[in-house]
Enzyme design. Structure first.
Site, mmCIF file in Angstrom:
data_model
loop_
_atom_site.group_PDB
_atom_site.id
_atom_site.type_symbol
_atom_site.label_atom_id
_atom_site.label_comp_id
_atom_site.label_asym_id
_atom_site.label_seq_id
_atom_site.Cartn_x
_atom_site.Cartn_y
_atom_site.Cartn_z
ATOM 1 N N THR A 132 -5.709 45.669 21.587
ATOM 2 C CA THR A 132 -6.672 45.061 20.665
ATOM 3 C C THR A 132 -7.725 46.069 20.217
ATOM 4 O O THR A 132 -8.911 45.761 20.127
ATOM 5 C CB THR A 132 -7.337 43.805 21.282
ATOM 6 N N ARG A 148 -11.158 42.745 24.998
ATOM 7 C CA ARG A 148 -11.863 41.778 24.170
ATOM 8 C C ARG A 148 -13.282 41.526 24.642
ATOM 9 O O ARG A 148 -13.989 40.695 24.096
ATOM 10 C CB ARG A 148 -11.080 40.449 24.132
ATOM 11 N N LYS A 161 4.088 48.912 17.030
ATOM 12 C CA LYS A 161 4.083 47.560 17.598
ATOM 13 C C LYS A 161 4.243 46.558 16.452
ATOM 14 O O LYS A 161 3.461 46.594 15.500
ATOM 15 C CB LYS A 161 2.750 47.326 18.323
ATOM 16 N N GLU A 207 -0.650 46.778 29.874
ATOM 17 C CA GLU A 207 -1.645 46.807 28.799
ATOM 18 C C GLU A 207 -2.771 45.851 29.141
ATOM 19 O O GLU A 207 -2.523 44.699 29.499
ATOM 20 C CB GLU A 207 -1.020 46.397 27.462
#
Length: 205
Positions: free
Chosen positions: A69, A45, A129, A41
């Site tokens: 994210t 960001r 998750k 993963e």
């Protein structure tokens, strides 16, 4: 559409790559691949982290690379344009879940409460998750909800380490664990790629 667990094909660690440049992203992914891992993963960001995801896909086409994210439509579009194989979010809202159901990729929506789990399930998601796992009740929480949601599996992330990951993997409703401890910042700064390989191999074993 394939589920995330089927894409991971038995891999129980989803290692998280946090970088702001392509070189480090590729180097970390190669170190993880050397440990036998095929799925990673990349945390999105910044614009540079999206480029790192694309670079990993180009350098290691056999790897399955997810984007983490993802919090809104804009970051979802960035992930898709970068070539993400599946999507990971830290949280859920009605609007975000609606977009995720239409994105054409497998998704692990992030949940932290029973209400979040119900909301994600209402949109058809059965692989979730738990985030931040340690602060959301940890293994105890997952054990408690196992009886409520028998068809739902989890990939807990956040506060998981070499010392406690087995507590999660021992649960029947956990298909994988996510973690950053296998790619510590100082290892990346010092280009100690073998340490990343060794840390990943320990979990894989």
């Amino acid at each position: 559409m394939d589920s995330v667990s089927s894409l991971m094909d038995g891999q129980v660690l989803l290692p998280i790559i946090q970088v702001d440049n392509e070189h480090d992203g590729v180097a970390i992914a190669k170190a993880m691949h050397a440990a036998g891992l095929k799925t990673v993963e990349v945390v999105l960001r910044s614009e540079q982290s999206a480029k790192a995801l694309s670079a990993i896909k180009a350098e290691l086409p056999e790897m399955i690379v997810s984007a983490g994210t993802i919090v809104d439509e804009a970051s979802l579009n960035v992930a898709l344009e970068a070539g993400a194989d599946f999507i990971v979010t830290p949280a859920v809202t009605e609007k975000l879940l609606s977009k995720l159901t239409q994105c054409g990729k497998p998704v692990i929506p992030g949940v932290s409460t029973v209400a979040d789990i119900v909301l994600a399930r209402e949109h058809g998601f059965r692989e979730l998750k738990l985030f931040p796992a340690a602060l959301s009740g940890g293994a105890g929480f997952l054990k408690a909800v196992g009886g409520l949601f028998k068809d739902t599996k989890f990939c807990p992330t956040g506060g998981i380490s070499q010392d406690n990951y087995q507590d999660y993997l021992s649960l029947n409703n956990v298909f994988a664990i996510g973690g950053t401890w296998v790619a510590k910042t100082d290892w990346v700064v010092n280009q100690e790629w073998q340490k990343i390989t060794d840390a990943c191999a320990k979990v894989k074993a």
